[in-house]
Design an enzyme around this catalytic site. Structure first.
Site, mmCIF file in Angstrom:
data_model
loop_
_atom_site.group_PDB
_atom_site.id
_atom_site.type_symbol
_atom_site.label_atom_id
_atom_site.label_comp_id
_atom_site.label_asym_id
_atom_site.label_seq_id
_atom_site.Cartn_x
_atom_site.Cartn_y
_atom_site.Cartn_z
ATOM 1 N N ARG A 66 3.141 -1.730 -6.064
ATOM 2 C CA ARG A 66 3.224 -0.419 -6.386
ATOM 3 C C ARG A 66 4.931 0.158 -6.369
ATOM 4 O O ARG A 66 5.265 0.521 -7.267
ATOM 5 C CB ARG A 66 2.370 0.495 -5.978
ATOM 6 C CG ARG A 66 2.098 1.710 -6.942
ATOM 7 C CD ARG A 66 0.879 2.699 -6.510
ATOM 8 N NE ARG A 66 -0.125 1.874 -6.074
ATOM 9 C CZ ARG A 66 -1.109 1.635 -6.968
ATOM 10 N NH1 ARG A 66 -1.258 2.256 -8.036
ATOM 11 N NH2 ARG A 66 -2.023 1.213 -6.446
ATOM 12 N N GLY B 165 0.573 -1.190 0.004
ATOM 13 C CA GLY B 165 -0.042 -0.016 0.184
ATOM 14 C C GLY B 165 0.657 1.172 0.063
ATOM 15 O O GLY B 165 0.233 2.239 0.138
ATOM 16 N N ARG C 1 -5.894 1.525 -15.965
ATOM 17 C CA ARG C 1 -6.084 2.195 -14.860
ATOM 18 C C ARG C 1 -6.636 3.526 -14.920
ATOM 19 O O ARG C 1 -7.535 3.750 -14.151
ATOM 20 C CB ARG C 1 -4.566 2.596 -13.934
ATOM 21 C CG ARG C 1 -3.889 1.247 -13.776
ATOM 22 C CD ARG C 1 -2.564 1.276 -12.898
ATOM 23 N NE ARG C 1 -2.899 1.826 -11.625
ATOM 24 C CZ ARG C 1 -2.955 3.074 -11.152
ATOM 25 N NH1 ARG C 1 -2.525 4.095 -11.915
ATOM 26 N NH2 ARG C 1 -3.435 3.380 -9.874
ATOM 27 N N TYR D 137 -10.044 3.351 -12.669
ATOM 28 C CA TYR D 137 -10.030 4.124 -11.330
ATOM 29 C C TYR D 137 -9.731 5.673 -11.557
ATOM 30 O O TYR D 137 -9.521 6.398 -10.656
ATOM 31 C CB TYR D 137 -8.741 3.862 -10.469
ATOM 32 C CG TYR D 137 -8.457 2.441 -10.287
ATOM 33 C CD1 TYR D 137 -9.456 1.440 -9.800
ATOM 34 C CD2 TYR D 137 -7.281 1.728 -11.060
ATOM 35 C CE1 TYR D 137 -9.102 0.144 -9.469
ATOM 36 C CE2 TYR D 137 -7.191 0.615 -10.864
ATOM 37 C CZ TYR D 137 -8.043 -0.365 -9.987
ATOM 38 O OH TYR D 137 -7.657 -1.770 -9.793
ATOM 39 N N GLU E 213 4.692 -5.917 2.078
ATOM 40 C CA GLU E 213 4.156 -6.605 0.820
ATOM 41 C C GLU E 213 4.005 -5.307 -0.067
ATOM 42 O O GLU E 213 2.831 -5.289 -0.995
ATOM 43 C CB GLU E 213 2.991 -7.346 0.929
ATOM 44 C CG GLU E 213 2.967 -8.470 1.847
ATOM 45 C CD GLU E 213 1.583 -8.996 2.140
ATOM 46 O OE1 GLU E 213 1.366 -10.187 2.677
ATOM 47 O OE2 GLU E 213 0.616 -8.343 1.948
ATOM 48 N N TYR F 27 0.476 -2.505 -12.174
ATOM 49 C CA TYR F 27 -0.852 -2.783 -12.503
ATOM 50 C C TYR F 27 -1.025 -2.444 -13.890
ATOM 51 O O TYR F 27 -2.120 -1.958 -14.264
ATOM 52 C CB TYR F 27 -2.047 -2.061 -11.575
ATOM 53 C CG TYR F 27 -1.613 -2.701 -10.068
ATOM 54 C CD1 TYR F 27 -1.800 -4.143 -9.368
ATOM 55 C CD2 TYR F 27 -1.009 -1.925 -9.019
ATOM 56 C CE1 TYR F 27 -1.445 -4.372 -8.466
ATOM 57 C CE2 TYR F 27 -0.592 -2.178 -7.767
ATOM 58 C CZ TYR F 27 -1.005 -3.561 -7.429
ATOM 59 O OH TYR F 27 -0.646 -4.060 -6.211
ATOM 60 N N CYS G 106 -13.337 0.450 -28.934
ATOM 61 C CA CYS G 106 -14.676 1.378 -29.303
ATOM 62 C C CYS G 106 -15.560 1.421 -28.038
ATOM 63 O O CYS G 106 -16.423 0.671 -27.942
ATOM 64 C CB CYS G 106 -15.220 0.190 -30.274
ATOM 65 S SG CYS G 106 -14.314 0.101 -31.653
#
Ligand code: LLP
Length: 418
Positions: free
Chosen positions: A274, A234, A310, A314, A271, A370, A341
């Site tokens: 990113r 995170g 992404r 998001y 962990e 990601y 499209c």
């Protein structure tokens, strides 16, 4: 966020002009700087290992390319894996099973069996999973993912730690579940939580750590001693030019302080996904069309949300530059849109960029996390290639898929064949 250097008006990536990389390997292509990847791993490891015994479990969902995993294996990484596929891919890259931890959600018996058969420990997500695991494999150590009641993230879609979340053991059941695991004869090693992904502040990590350390002590009172606390991933990264990086030292100092002052736990696991891969990689895409739609101007490129989802999924911001017009003054604002499209197919909105022309190399920053791992075959477009650059030398690390390969697993019943 850092920017790149330019030579004769062209952006230089890890020692190479991006135009050269695009010409040699084609577009779209994800291009990774090996040195940057290694630096990111070392930064996060050294920030924490100053204070405590530290294990980095790279969250490989961010990027599972075998070459990238092999580089991180050389750095000594462990792994946070979430599927049989991820475990098998990490083993294939040479990462030993005892450095992999499996943290799944809504895990089937077949998956529990396959993962434990490969010798990988399970971070149990629910009481149901515990009871089922007891019937499948009790020999490997386990830990538990708890729902800390603290959440953080760049989008509601990636906040995982709040009360009521689908992830983890709900707070009220935690002690009961550990006691049940003890009764079942499991070797219980740790406790884990993950608040969410891409948050930029230190406080939620500290709030989560308060919950984890209180739980460690309550477990101790109940006769259960743990070896590690796993704080999940995170760690956010800046995506905009004027954004600062999160202060890793402040994060490390604060969370490890909470552990060492309140418990006798000696090992912390992190962990990060990113943080390790995000800014090591850019997506190179080519301008194929330029359109002035009156109220809006478009740069049409050959990568859409099939390649990088992404922004569409998001509303994520990725910085965009025209690699062969690097540093040139912008002339107008453009939307950068792909070939899919759907009107939701865009990579960026309203970006001030120099006059675009067909053939320009458009560079999408911070695409390593990601990016490829969430790409798809939508519109029957082949998955794109991946390139690794080290010391001014570029190597292909994933071939561009072909359309024919997309037919491989499809079956047309005999009666429908012409
Ligand atoms: N640990 C666990 C248990 C996780 O669920 C995740 C991410 C991580 C670690 C790594 O988080 P990171 O350090 O990368 O923030 N697709 C989204 C992100 C989803 C993250 C899911 N879990 C995106 O593109 O932003």
């Amino acid at each position: 966020m850092k920017d790149y250097e330019a030579k004769d008006g062209t952006m230089i990536f890890a020692g190479l002009p991006v135009t050269e990389i695009a010409d040699e390997f084609g577009t779209p292509a994800y291009v990774t700087d090996e040195q940057r990847l290694r630096e990111n791993y070392r930064n996060v490891y050294s920030a924490f290992s100053k204070y405590m015994d530290t294990r980095i479990h790279y969250a490989c969902k961010a990027n599972t390319n075998l070459a990238i995993l092999s580089i991180l294996n050389q750095e000594g990484t462990g792994i946070d894996a979430v599927s049989v596929g991820e475990v098998m891919t990490c083993l294939k890259a040479g990462i030993p099973a005892d450095r992999i931890m499996y943290t799944g959600v809504n895990v089937s018996d077949a998956e529990l069996k396959a993962v434990t058969d490969m010798g990988v420990m399970i971070n149990v997500d629910s009481r149901s999973e515990l009871e089922r695991l007891a019937k499948i494999n009790k020999k490997l150590p386990i830990s538990f993912r708890i729902t800390p009641g603290v959440g953080s993230g760049h989008s509601d879609k990636v906040i995982t730690g709040k009360k009521g979340s689908k992830f983890g053991i709900p707070k009220n059941d935690v002690i009961k579940t550990y006691l049940r695991a003890k009764e079942l004869g499991f070797d219980i090693k740790g406790i884990h939580a993950h608040i969410g992904s891409g948050g930029q502040s230190v406080e939620p990590f500290m709030d989560m750590m308060d919950v984890l350390t209180d739980t460690v002590n309550e477990l101790k009172e109940n006769g259960i001693d743990l070896e590690f606390i796993d704080m999940g991933g995170g760690i956010g990264v800046p995506y905009k030019m004027n954004e600062d990086e999160m202060d890793l030292n402040e994060l490390a100092m604060n969370v490890t302080d909470i552990i060492t002052e309140n418990t006798d736990i000696e090992t912390i696991i992190l962990e990060p996904g990113r943080y390790i891969v995000c800014d090591s990689t850019v997506l190179l895409t080519r301008c194929v069309d330029v359109k002035d739609a009156g109220v809006k101007k478009y740069i049409g490129v050959d990568a859409g949300f099939n390649t990088l989802i992404r922004p569409a999924m998001y509303d994520s911001y990725h910085y965009v530059a025209i690699g062969n017009k690097f540093g040139k003054c912008s002339t107008a604002k453009y939307d950068v849109a792909g070939p899919i499209c759907e009107s939701g197919d865009f990579l960026a909105h309203d970006r001030a960029l120099p006059d675009p022309e067909e053939g320009d190399v458009v560079v999408i920053y911070n695409a390593g996390a990601y990016g490829f791992s969430m790409s798809s075959n939508y519109n029957s477009r082949p998955l794109c290639s991946e390139v690794l650059v080290n010391d001014g030398k570029a190597e292909l690390i994933r071939e561009r898929e072909t359309v024919e390969e997309q037919w491989k697993h499809q079956i047309v019943p005999e009666r429908l064949r012409q």
